[in-house]
Design a protein around this motif. Structure first.
Motif: not given
Length: 184
Positions: A70-81
């Motif tokens: 299925v389609p999926m939305t991937t997001l990254w959990w980041a703090d600055g760089d």
């Protein structure tokens, strides 16, 4: 302060360090998103840009990989760089995803674990799921995965059953829309 962001080439160095951490972790399987990285993207900045573009395209039917369910939305959990983790929200469920996987999968890099990142990341992803039209998120985890159980339950997940060693939780999504920061 950590936040969910769209995948970006800006975090290439930190992403590659996280991949190395996952590969170097003894006794644990390497997460699928790590093994899904095109090998040239691990060394070539231009190829890494292609990898990021592919991950962003997977949000649409047209951009799905041939082996994606299925389609999926991937997001990254980041703090600055610093990349701390990633979360993938599957836009709908197949019969298999109803048993194993559910709507959301997440990983926190080994050096960032035990600091509440998974709990915060899941909470931040719930409005994104709502914006995708998901009113209740199905989350699954192994019965033996105490850490994931705690993350889900801390976010209000309600245990609705078990299936073949997997726990199944439902978690309602909020009504408001999310603000995902675009990075470049």
């Amino acid at each position: 302060m950590p936040e969910l962001i769209d995948p970006t080439v800006r975090l290439r160095t930190s992403f590659l360090a996280a991949v190395a951490e996952f590969h170097g972790e003894p006794g644990r399987p390497v997460p699928w998103f790590v093994t899904d990285v095109d090998p040239p993207a691990l060394t070539d900045p231009a190829a890494f840009g292609g990898y990021v573009a592919r991950v962003m395209a997977e949000r649409t039917e047209a951009g799905m990989r041939a082996d994606a369910a299925v389609p999926m939305t991937t997001l990254w959990w980041a703090d600055g760089d610093q990349l701390l983790g990633r979360i993938a929200i599957r836009h709908r469920l197949t019969p298999r995803l109803k048993r194993v996987g559910g709507h959301i999968g997440y990983d926190v890099r080994p050096s960032a674990r035990r600091r509440g990142h998974a709990t915060a990341m899941l909470a931040a992803a719930m409005p994104v799921a709502a914006a995708l039209g998901i009113s209740q998120v199905l989350l699954t985890c192994d019965e033996s995965n105490t850490a994931s159980r705690r993350v889900i339950e801390a976010n209000g997940g309600r245990l609705v059953g078990t299936d073949g060693g997997k726990l199944r939780y439902l978690l309602p999504t909020p009504a408001q829309s999310p603000e995902i920061r675009k990075t470049g």
